[in-house]
Design a protein around this motif. Structure first.
Motif, short mmCIF file in Angstrom:
data_model
loop_
_atom_site.label_atom_id
_atom_site.label_comp_id
_atom_site.label_asym_id
_atom_site.label_seq_id
_atom_site.Cartn_x
_atom_site.Cartn_y
_atom_site.Cartn_z
N LYS A 43 -0.57 -10.78 -2.79
CA LYS A 43 0.12 -9.84 -1.90
C LYS A 43 -0.92 -9.14 -1.04
O LYS A 43 -2.04 -8.91 -1.46
N GLN A 44 -0.52 -8.81 0.16
CA GLN A 44 -1.40 -8.11 1.09
C GLN A 44 -0.64 -6.93 1.68
O GLN A 44 0.44 -7.12 2.27
N VAL A 46 0.59 -4.33 4.26
CA VAL A 46 0.64 -4.32 5.73
C VAL A 46 1.47 -3.13 6.20
O VAL A 46 2.24 -2.56 5.44
#
Length: 84
Positions: A43-44, A46
């Motif tokens: 997961k990133q 943002v």
């Protein structure tokens, strides 16, 4: 494009599991689970601009709204990849 399913979902829902022919599906044995790998995409975090009413609707569905948004985006992405 007509995307109406030709599957009789009512008949499928009423069918007993015992009547489903699984003879062409191999059983999952210990060997399968010894070799199986769990792959979870990283997961990133943002910053994403979403219409206020859209975000409110997702949040109103309860805890996990970000996960639901991600699942919908993944479904859309996979659909587009398969179309090309």
């Amino acid at each position: 494009m007509n995307r109406t399913s030709k599957t009789d979902w009512q008949r499928m829902a009423e069918q007993d599991d015992e009547r489903i022919d699984t003879s062409d599906i191999p059983e999952l044995d210990e060997t399968f689970f010894e070799k199986a790998e769990l792959r979870v995409p990283a997961k990133q975090p943002v910053t994403l601009r979403i219409d206020e009413d859209v975000l409110a609707w997702f949040k109103a569905q309860g805890k996990g709204y970000q996960t639901r948004i991600n699942k919908l985006l993944r479904q859309y992405m996979e659909n587009q990849v398969h179309r090309r």
